[in-house]
Design an enzyme around this catalytic site. Structure first.
Site, PDB file in Angstrom:
ATOM      1  N   PHE A   8      51.561  40.632  33.450  1.00 39.26           N
ATOM      2  CA  PHE A   8      50.323  40.582  32.670  1.00 39.26           C
ATOM      3  C   PHE A   8      49.410  41.775  32.970  1.00 39.26           C
ATOM      4  O   PHE A   8      49.183  42.646  32.118  1.00 39.26           O
ATOM      5  CB  PHE A   8      49.615  39.253  32.936  1.00 39.26           C
ATOM      6  CG  PHE A   8      48.186  39.192  32.472  1.00 39.26           C
ATOM      7  CD1 PHE A   8      47.824  39.678  31.226  1.00 39.26           C
ATOM      8  CD2 PHE A   8      47.209  38.637  33.288  1.00 39.26           C
ATOM      9  CE1 PHE A   8      46.494  39.613  30.802  1.00 39.26           C
ATOM     10  CE2 PHE A   8      45.893  38.565  32.869  1.00 39.26           C
ATOM     11  CZ  PHE A   8      45.527  39.058  31.634  1.00 39.26           C
ATOM     12  N   ASP A  59      60.241  46.541  37.816  1.00 41.02           N
ATOM     13  CA  ASP A  59      59.909  45.121  37.656  1.00 41.02           C
ATOM     14  C   ASP A  59      61.184  44.299  37.763  1.00 41.02           C
ATOM     15  O   ASP A  59      62.213  44.662  37.191  1.00 41.02           O
ATOM     16  CB  ASP A  59      59.227  44.874  36.316  1.00 41.02           C
ATOM     17  CG  ASP A  59      58.508  43.533  36.262  1.00 41.02           C
ATOM     18  OD1 ASP A  59      59.183  42.487  36.313  1.00 41.02           O
ATOM     19  OD2 ASP A  59      57.268  43.537  36.164  1.00 41.02           O
ATOM     20  N   ALA A  80      53.362  43.986  41.818  1.00 41.26           N
ATOM     21  CA  ALA A  80      54.466  43.039  41.928  1.00 41.26           C
ATOM     22  C   ALA A  80      54.071  41.852  42.804  1.00 41.26           C
ATOM     23  O   ALA A  80      53.750  42.023  43.983  1.00 41.26           O
ATOM     24  CB  ALA A  80      55.695  43.733  42.502  1.00 41.26           C
ATOM     25  N   THR A 132      43.905  39.661  45.169  1.00 41.76           N
ATOM     26  CA  THR A 132      43.156  38.614  44.482  1.00 41.76           C
ATOM     27  C   THR A 132      41.980  38.133  45.323  1.00 41.76           C
ATOM     28  O   THR A 132      42.001  38.225  46.559  1.00 41.76           O
ATOM     29  CB  THR A 132      44.079  37.414  44.190  1.00 41.76           C
ATOM     30  OG1 THR A 132      43.311  36.316  43.704  1.00 41.76           O
ATOM     31  CG2 THR A 132      44.808  36.960  45.451  1.00 41.76           C
ATOM     32  N   ASP A 133      40.957  37.569  44.661  1.00 48.81           N
ATOM     33  CA  ASP A 133      39.844  36.984  45.404  1.00 48.81           C
ATOM     34  C   ASP A 133      40.228  35.667  46.071  1.00 48.81           C
ATOM     35  O   ASP A 133      39.496  35.171  46.940  1.00 48.81           O
ATOM     36  CB  ASP A 133      38.635  36.770  44.497  1.00 48.81           C
ATOM     37  CG  ASP A 133      38.899  35.881  43.287  1.00 48.81           C
ATOM     38  OD1 ASP A 133      40.050  35.428  43.103  1.00 48.81           O
ATOM     39  OD2 ASP A 133      37.951  35.651  42.510  1.00 48.81           O
ATOM     40  N   GLU A 134      41.388  35.121  45.714  1.00 55.73           N
ATOM     41  CA  GLU A 134      41.788  33.836  46.298  1.00 55.73           C
ATOM     42  C   GLU A 134      42.085  33.928  47.790  1.00 55.73           C
ATOM     43  O   GLU A 134      42.134  32.906  48.471  1.00 55.73           O
ATOM     44  CB  GLU A 134      42.985  33.260  45.544  1.00 55.73           C
ATOM     45  CG  GLU A 134      42.652  32.932  44.092  1.00 55.73           C
ATOM     46  CD  GLU A 134      43.717  32.095  43.411  1.00 55.73           C
ATOM     47  OE1 GLU A 134      44.266  31.189  44.061  1.00 55.73           O
ATOM     48  OE2 GLU A 134      43.984  32.343  42.223  1.00 55.73           O
ATOM     49  N   TYR A 183      50.326  30.567  47.667  1.00 52.19           N
ATOM     50  CA  TYR A 183      50.134  31.828  46.940  1.00 52.19           C
ATOM     51  C   TYR A 183      49.100  32.705  47.623  1.00 52.19           C
ATOM     52  O   TYR A 183      49.363  33.869  47.954  1.00 52.19           O
ATOM     53  CB  TYR A 183      49.704  31.551  45.500  1.00 52.19           C
ATOM     54  CG  TYR A 183      49.039  32.738  44.845  1.00 52.19           C
ATOM     55  CD1 TYR A 183      49.722  33.956  44.715  1.00 52.19           C
ATOM     56  CD2 TYR A 183      47.722  32.665  44.377  1.00 52.19           C
ATOM     57  CE1 TYR A 183      49.110  35.058  44.128  1.00 52.19           C
ATOM     58  CE2 TYR A 183      47.112  33.759  43.797  1.00 52.19           C
ATOM     59  CZ  TYR A 183      47.805  34.951  43.678  1.00 52.19           C
ATOM     60  OH  TYR A 183      47.194  36.043  43.111  1.00 52.19           O
ATOM     61  N   LYS A 187      49.463  36.373  49.644  1.00 52.99           N
ATOM     62  CA  LYS A 187      48.725  37.574  49.261  1.00 52.99           C
ATOM     63  C   LYS A 187      47.843  38.057  50.406  1.00 52.99           C
ATOM     64  O   LYS A 187      47.696  39.270  50.626  1.00 52.99           O
ATOM     65  CB  LYS A 187      47.873  37.309  48.019  1.00 52.99           C
ATOM     66  CG  LYS A 187      48.663  37.181  46.738  1.00 52.99           C
ATOM     67  CD  LYS A 187      49.418  38.462  46.385  1.00 52.99           C
ATOM     68  CE  LYS A 187      48.501  39.589  45.964  1.00 52.99           C
ATOM     69  NZ  LYS A 187      49.265  40.801  45.547  1.00 52.99           N
ATOM     70  N   LEU A 193      45.311  29.363  32.458  1.00 50.26           N
ATOM     71  CA  LEU A 193      44.362  28.506  31.755  1.00 50.26           C
ATOM     72  C   LEU A 193      44.075  28.958  30.323  1.00 50.26           C
ATOM     73  O   LEU A 193      44.267  28.183  29.369  1.00 50.26           O
ATOM     74  CB  LEU A 193      43.045  28.443  32.541  1.00 50.26           C
ATOM     75  CG  LEU A 193      41.933  27.608  31.882  1.00 50.26           C
ATOM     76  CD1 LEU A 193      42.302  26.142  31.842  1.00 50.26           C
ATOM     77  CD2 LEU A 193      40.616  27.816  32.603  1.00 50.26           C
ATOM     78  N   ASN A 214      35.638  25.709  34.575  1.00 50.97           N
ATOM     79  CA  ASN A 214      36.817  25.587  33.722  1.00 50.97           C
ATOM     80  C   ASN A 214      36.489  24.865  32.411  1.00 50.97           C
ATOM     81  O   ASN A 214      37.001  25.216  31.343  1.00 50.97           O
ATOM     82  CB  ASN A 214      37.931  24.846  34.458  1.00 50.97           C
ATOM     83  CG  ASN A 214      38.574  25.699  35.532  1.00 50.97           C
ATOM     84  OD1 ASN A 214      38.372  26.906  35.601  1.00 50.97           O
ATOM     85  ND2 ASN A 214      39.367  25.067  36.387  1.00 50.97           N
ATOM     86  N   ASP A 252      43.422  16.294  39.713  1.00 53.54           N
ATOM     87  CA  ASP A 252      43.265  17.618  40.313  1.00 53.54           C
ATOM     88  C   ASP A 252      44.477  17.979  41.149  1.00 53.54           C
ATOM     89  O   ASP A 252      45.183  17.100  41.667  1.00 53.54           O
ATOM     90  CB  ASP A 252      42.005  17.636  41.185  1.00 53.54           C
ATOM     91  CG  ASP A 252      41.412  19.025  41.328  1.00 53.54           C
ATOM     92  OD1 ASP A 252      42.020  19.984  40.818  1.00 53.54           O
ATOM     93  OD2 ASP A 252      40.341  19.147  41.954  1.00 53.54           O
TER      94      ASP A 252
END
Length: 360
Positions: free
Chosen positions: A15, A36, A85, A137-139, A162, A166, A202, A261, A293
């Site tokens: 993406f 890829d 990746a 990522t901010d996660e 995940y 990261k 989402l 969300n 959830d």
């Protein structure tokens, strides 16, 4: 005209990576080597418009394949590597975490090792110009309460396989700067949306379901908050960090668009009402369904992007409303791309490449 700069982009059929590659191909001074593995989220349909562009070379393979990465670095002599990746879907990481460790952690390690060897062998001027940009990522920062924002100094507190994988890759990238001097850059972004996003996420999922009158599943009470960033703005920020970021630094990239969300889904419903008023299930809000959830679901993310604004002059150009309108319009106008993803036919391109490789 100056000789084109070569960039190795990993994950460039996904993406964000795909959008970045398409952006680079709109320039005249860049050629891209695109590596890829074409896992389920990699889609050559995204790159259809540049398939015959001689400045774009697609290679089927994994960042964990050390011999392949060594070969590509030696053959193409890139001035930069941009690493997109990654396995990136939280729900999938909960069900099957091993792939996330293999790609995000071990794969990044192999890529860093190959890069370190390549970089050390470059002439001094080329070595000084070289950059390795790691997209994260901010996660990795975990979950926020109702107040505050993540900064580049926020502690890492990942809450899913995940985000943990990261976080580990971010630490490896940092270590290769401090231990070996490798000129790395790391970007941590907020939730992206826009064209070519795989419809398990989402926004594209809600657009797809809304178009077909299917339920729009929202976790919990829909109160989870994310900072939404239009993908083209993100790609522009990465480009800017690659051009002018300071080696060893981290840059947070956010859209300044905090939404629950439920707010996101309701806005999508209203846009679908406007753009598809003839649909028998208008108003689309009647399709919203609240579901149980997921485990470890972070309550809120919010990015403080002051550093990249202050140091590099970047800021998003799209508001949430303008970006979301563009996104819905793109999905409505590109139903063939969506259909091929949903029925799995896009995967045939990978099979064809694998047969070609076996024959060769």
């Amino acid at each position: 005209m100056n000789e084109a700069k070569t960039i190795l982009v990993t994950g460039g059929a996904g993406f964000i990576g795909g959008n970045f590659v398409l952006r680079q191909m709109r320039r005249n001074d860049v050629q891209v080597v695109n590596l890829d593995a074409l896992t389920y989220a990699g889609n050559l349909d995204t790159l259809e418009s540049i398939k015959d562009d001689p400045r774009h070379s697609f290679v089927l393979g994994s960042i964990g394949d050390r011999s392949l990465v060594d070969y590509l670095l030696d053959r193409y002599q890139p001035e930069a590597i941009v690493n997109f990746a990654a396995e990136s879907h939280v729900d999938r990481s909960i069900d099957s975490p091993e792939a996330f460790i293999q790609t995000n952690l071990l794969g990044t390690f192999q890529l860093l090792e190959a890069t370190r060897k390549y970089w050390r062998g470059l002439p001094s001027e080329a070595r000084a110009r070289f950059r390795f940009l790691h997209v994260s990522t901010d996660e990795v920062y975990g979950s926020l309460g109702p107040e505050g924002q993540f900064t580049e100094e926020s502690p890492y507190r990942p809450n899913s396989p995940y985000s943990a994988s990261k976080a580990g890759s971010d630490h490896l990238v940092r270590a290769y700067f401090h231990t070996y001097g490798l000129p790395v850059l790391t970007t941590n972004c907020s939730n992206n949306y826009g064209p070519y996003q795989f419809p398990e996420k989402l926004i594209p999922l809600m657009i797809h379901n809304g178009l077909h009158g299917k339920p729009l599943p929202v976790y919990g009470n829909g109160g989870h908050v994310r900072d939404w960033l239009y993908v083209e703005d993100h790609c522009q920020a990465i480009e800017r960090v690659l051009e002018a970021g300071r080696p060893g630094e981290v840059y947070n990239i956010g859209g300044n668009n905090e939404k629950t969300n439920l707010e996101v889904v309701e806005t999508l419903c209203d846009l679908l009402d406007e753009m598809r008023p003839e649909a028998p299930w208008v108003p689309h809000r009647q399709l919203i369904t609240f579901v149980e959830d997921r485990p470890g679901h972070d309550l809120r993310y919010a990015i403080d992007a002051d550093k990249i604004r202050r140091e590099l002059g970047w800021r998003p150009t799209e508001t949430f409303e303008s970006g979301l309108r563009k996104t819905v319009r793109w999905y409505l106008d590109n139903q063939t791309w969506c259909r091929r993803v949903m029925d799995g036919s896009y995967r045939g391109e990978r099979l064809g490449l694998e047969r070609m490789a076996e024959a060769g």
